[in-house]
Design an enzyme around this catalytic site. Sequence first.
Site, PDB file in Angstrom:
ATOM      1  N   TRP A  75       0.890  -1.153   0.000  1.00 55.45           N
ATOM      2  CA  TRP A  75       0.000   0.000   0.000  1.00 55.45           C
ATOM      3  C   TRP A  75       0.929   1.203   0.000  1.00 55.45           C
ATOM      4  CZ3 TRP A  75      -1.180   4.354   2.896  1.00 55.45           C
ATOM      5  CH2 TRP A  75      -2.430   4.950   2.655  1.00 55.45           C
ATOM      6  N   ASN A 101       7.186  -2.699   5.810  1.00 57.69           N
ATOM      7  CA  ASN A 101       5.860  -2.126   6.050  1.00 57.69           C
ATOM      8  C   ASN A 101       6.077  -0.974   7.014  1.00 57.69           C
ATOM      9  OD1 ASN A 101       3.193  -1.621   6.795  1.00 57.69           O
ATOM     10  ND2 ASN A 101       3.129  -3.334   8.235  1.00 57.69           N
ATOM     11  N   GLY A 102       5.709   0.245   6.620  1.00 55.61           N
ATOM     12  CA  GLY A 102       5.911   1.396   7.507  1.00 55.61           C
ATOM     13  C   GLY A 102       6.499   2.569   6.756  1.00 55.61           C
ATOM     14  N   LYS A 491     -19.736   3.429   4.542  1.00 60.15           N
ATOM     15  CA  LYS A 491     -19.743   2.157   3.807  1.00 60.15           C
ATOM     16  C   LYS A 491     -19.928   2.427   2.320  1.00 60.15           C
ATOM     17  CE  LYS A 491     -18.274  -0.045   5.900  1.00 60.15           C
ATOM     18  NZ  LYS A 491     -17.760   0.420   7.049  1.00 60.15           N
ATOM     19  N   HIS A 510     -29.321  23.925   8.710  1.00 61.31           N
ATOM     20  CA  HIS A 510     -28.278  24.929   8.889  1.00 61.31           C
ATOM     21  C   HIS A 510     -27.280  24.928   7.732  1.00 61.31           C
ATOM     22  CE1 HIS A 510     -29.906  25.816  12.792  1.00 61.31           C
ATOM     23  NE2 HIS A 510     -29.822  24.533  13.128  1.00 61.31           N
TER      24      HIS A 510
END
Length: 614
Positions: A75, A101-102, A491, A510
């Site tokens: 990712w 990862n990180g 969702k 409003h």
Amino acid sequence: MCGIVGYIGNQQAYPILIKGLHRLEYRGYDSAGVAFMNEKQELNVYKTKGKVSDLESLVESQDVSGTIGIAHTRWATHGEPNNENAHPHYSQSETIALIHNGIIENYAVIKKELLRQGYTFKSTTDTEVLVQFIEYVKKTNKVDLCHAVQIALAQVIGAYAIAVIDKENPNQIVAARKSSPLVVGIGDNEYFLASDATPIVEYTDKVVYVNDEEVVVIDRKNGVKLLNLSDVEQTAEVTTLKMNLSQLEKGGYENFMLKEIHEQQQTLVDCIRGRINVEGTEVVLSGVVDNKDKFLNAKRIIIVACGTSWHAALIGEFLLEDLCRIPVEVEYASEFRYRHPIIYKNDIVIAISQSGETADTLAAVDIAKQQGAFIYGICNVVGSSIARATDSGSYIHVGPEIGVASTKAFTGQITVLSMLALTIAKLRGTISNEHYVEIIQELQDIPNKLKEVLKLDDKIRDLSKIFTYAHNFIYLGRGYNYPAALEGALKLKEISYIHAEGYPAAEMKHGPIALIDNEMPVVALATSDRIYEKTVSNIQEIKARKGKVIAVVTEGDEVVSSIVDYCIEIPKTLEMFAPIVSAIPLQLFAYYIAVNKGRNVDQPRNLAKSVTVE
Ligand code: G6P
């Protein structure tokens, strides 16, 4: 947020690694790669933009033999998802390969120095900087891989779970973690490494959770050795996993999300199990009872969470204030951590996280801990970082949630929050016995009500067809139904990419009411509760402006059903449990719209299930 897998043993590594990547794909899916060493001690790296299946196609005609390897599903944080930025990354001499990862925050400073030393870079990632740095340290200090990793990591600022292999030693994987999860599986003369236990469970139930700033050396002959960054050996505590393999399969459903929506009638039974006595007159959360004084003396509760868990936290606020009469504040963990929060010693901080790994929530826990608060965790993943960092807590026990959009974890979190509120209320004497028993009895009946509401599946699929091509949606609710509306909207946007906003129904006038015209679909949660009539008036305001209203109402409702365009009837329940019951039709509605639009519901674009970067 990036998935890591590793294998060393007597079997062929590649099929194990690929299977593991598929299990971890929920953590990220914009590129994937694998590195392994064959018998000739050649270190091969294959990687590509795209999903794990793209990697499989790429590797199809290659030699994939070898009994040691590491693999990664990404990712993207630094650098766009492309072939070069995919992991594993080679070091300059191509003798070391690393997956990560990180985020390495001080990568720019390290890179500058490495460039000065003549290193060149193929990617724009922070990860490539780290592998080059490890090689540099190894050469300049003349040390082995483990020591090079220790020395390099001592100079790194950021978060990491890494796995490294070195051509010079085909019998070892070196891995390390700080703020990103890492688990080692111990088999019979074989070892597995992964971001969580899901790729490991089919081979062994014995695992060691690596702690922050620990390096693990996994050696073919000598097994697992844990060290800190100063090379002091740490105890490797072996834990037995309780997960079973069938929980990780689709079980005949099209995808995990639909399976997980339908599972909720059972997962809530699992969540409640053992916590309510057989007579249905008492609920006990041991995490509360074991820390009775903390809960008796608490002056305030702060709940920290992100995403769907934050919506559950808002429902928790209502429950705890209603039943326990303790003031509650709900904070986005990401805001809380950078806000100089005021925390008193007799505050209780509740951290809610499905994965137990969300970086912002973990950091919020650390801050609250430093300031002396008592920390209570509500997590799903057993043994996760947040579960381990808290003083006490309750698991939601809904089983692995694999679909990226959270469904069964949300209803599990509300269920645990209601049991938490009941346990505290009883302790503090803020609830009458009659009301206490009434709530417990209703809670026990919720799984049956979910069974009923799941029968609406076909009806909701038909309804979804009418709205598939809408560009915007508004979700409205008041009281307990307000966070439920936020979650319904989340969702829909997560999996269909339709813009959707949740709003407190009375706030529409409003400003947002300006958006209403005959093309604006509005989902109104109007179940029977203390402010039902007020919600009805808000719906009238929408109808007066020709908005298209889909209402979720309590069975037998005649008022709302006579004014709106479409109605979804759910079984009658206490108002505090309406968000659990109405979650099902809202999840199904979002699901079918996304399916109609041809979206990948389990792996929506740009998202990841476990967000281990801030
Ligand atoms: C990600 C997921 C969301 C989840 C959020 C918090 O964004 O995609 O579904 O709600 O993280 O995750 P947690 O594991 O802390 O509940």
